[in-house]
Design a protein around this motif. Structure first.
Motif, PDB file in Angstrom:
ATOM      1  N   LYS A 100       0.914  -1.367  -0.040  1.00  0.00           N
ATOM      2  CA  LYS A 100      -0.006   0.101  -0.031  1.00  0.00           C
ATOM      3  C   LYS A 100       1.016   1.239   0.076  1.00  0.00           C
ATOM      4  CE  LYS A 100      -3.758  -1.954   2.932  1.00  0.00           C
ATOM      5  NZ  LYS A 100      -4.595  -1.759   3.985  1.00  0.00           N
ATOM      6  N   LYS A 103      -3.203   6.120  -1.901  1.00  0.00           N
ATOM      7  CA  LYS A 103      -4.552   5.412  -2.198  1.00  0.00           C
ATOM      8  C   LYS A 103      -4.575   4.078  -3.103  1.00  0.00           C
ATOM      9  CE  LYS A 103      -7.301   9.624  -1.632  1.00  0.00           C
ATOM     10  NZ  LYS A 103      -8.227  10.416  -2.146  1.00  0.00           N
ATOM     11  N   SER A 104      -3.201   3.824  -3.278  1.00  0.00           N
ATOM     12  CA  SER A 104      -2.888   2.546  -4.095  1.00  0.00           C
ATOM     13  C   SER A 104      -2.840   1.245  -3.283  1.00  0.00           C
ATOM     14  CB  SER A 104      -1.778   2.744  -4.916  1.00  0.00           C
ATOM     15  OG  SER A 104      -2.030   3.842  -5.976  1.00  0.00           O
TER      16      SER A 104
END
Length: 368
Positions: A100, A103-104
């Motif tokens: 992570k 926001k990915s």
């Protein structure tokens, strides 16, 4: 396993170990990078059939220790493409890895870390130390002469020859010999052949800081290099290396001293007229302290002269021009000396007033 670390530090570590991981291995685990998180930080390791590279500990917040092996190409592409400055990596007991950043989020199925081969255990009894910058230059100034002929494996590596605290690095390809030597700290003699890939990668990883030193260790099976940001272990090539020392002791008849850059540029210009340097060699005719550099090809001829200091009778000799320019391009000194025995005998190129740089180049037979 659960860790949080800076993206740039992880990307740098992957850049180091990705030099060795194979993308086309028949052994899937060798396409992977091993991640080990413990109280010291995150350590990355990759290997192929002959070499292993392991980073030092990458700083990060280790929330849970653990280990997993991940496809290095996929993992590297993900890390480089993530948007945030930090990355969080978690791995469950089924080797499912979640990566992570911002926001990915990516989910990758890893492999059991226990399947990853252990790094060879190399004894540090036979230890040596040398300036990192000196070693970096020694590799750069010799590795271009390594043979590509896999039917002669021992010539596909570089000889490390240490005797009486003098370190010689030698490469041979059948048409030329490159030798660099420098004092080294350490006790005991050693004579081993290291794969050229290992030496090339070590050369790229070595620091250019003149104050940095590199420790390396030699056994009968392996060589280990301790660099600033990683450790490299390599297997050795078995076989008898050629007796290179006798090759540098010919009966010299003619010797010249020349400006290195001027001669290199002159030979490079001579190649412009020919499409094939093997079929159309460059000719050197040395007479009355003048060297004429000529070449001919399908498109025409070239001719130019340059002043040299000459000792001995005139001589005319021909070479593959690349073998000359490879040497001159890798050196840094202004003046070089070239010794000749006959038009059919190898020439020896040295830095003026130094025995630390020696290059032997075979000539081509003159035609017409």
């Amino acid at each position: 396993m659960k860790i949080i670390c800076a993206k740039n530090l992880l990307a740098d570590g992957l850049g180091i170990v990705s030099k060795v991981a194979s993308s086309k291995s028949t052994i899937p685990i060798l396409e992977c990078c091993l991640l080990v998180a413990d109280e010291n930080g995150l350590k990355l390791t990759a290997k192929d059939s002959e070499m292993t590279i392991a980073t030092g500990s990458i700083e990060g917040e280790i929330l849970e220790s653990g280990a997993v092996a991940l496809d290095i190409k996929i993992f590297g592409d993900i890390v480089r493409g993530l948007p945030g400055p930090t990355i969080e990596i978690t791995c469950d007991d089924k080797n499912l890895v979640v990566v992570k950043s911002g926001k990915s989020e990516f989910k990758i199925l890893g492999m059991n870390a226990e399947e990853f081969p252990d790094m060879p255990d190399v004894s540090k009894t036979q230890a040596y130390k040398i300036s990192s910058l000196v070693l970096k230059n020694m590799i750069r100034q010799t590795v271009f002469s390594v043979s590509l002929d896999t039917t002669k494996p021992v010539l596909c590596g570089q000889l490390i020859d240490i005797k009486d605290e003098l370190f010689r690095l030698v490469a041979v390809d059948g048409f030329r010999i490159s030798l660099r030597q420098n004092p080294v700290d350490g006790e005991g003699d050693a004579k081993v052949v290291v794969p050229s890939k290992t030496m090339s990668e070590v050369g790229k990883l070595l620091s250019s800081d003149g104050d940095s030193n590199t420790n390396f260790y030699i056994t009968d099976k392996h060589v280990l290099f301790e660099l600033e940001n990683c450790t490299v272990v390599s297997s050795l090539i078995e076989g008898e290396f050629i007796n290179y020392e006798n090759m540098f002791s010919p009966e010299v008849t003619t010797e010249i001293s020349a400006n290195r850059i001027e001669m290199m540029e002159s030979v490079e210009r001579a190649t412009l007229i020919s499409k094939d340097s093997k079929k159309n060699p460059v000719r050197l005719k040395i007479s009355d302290s003048v060297m004429a550099v000529t070449s001919s090809g399908e498109l025409g001829t070239s001719f130019e002269e340059m002043a040299v200091m000459q000792d001995g009778p005139e001589i005319e000799i021909a070479f593959n021009p690349r073998y000359l320019t490879d040497v001159m391009r890798t050196l840094e000194d202004e003046k070089i000396t070239i010794s000749f025995s006959s038009p059919l005998s190898p020439c020896i190129i040295k830095v003026e007033d130094s025995e630390d740089y020696k290059y032997l180049v075979l000539p081509l037979r003159l035609r017409g």
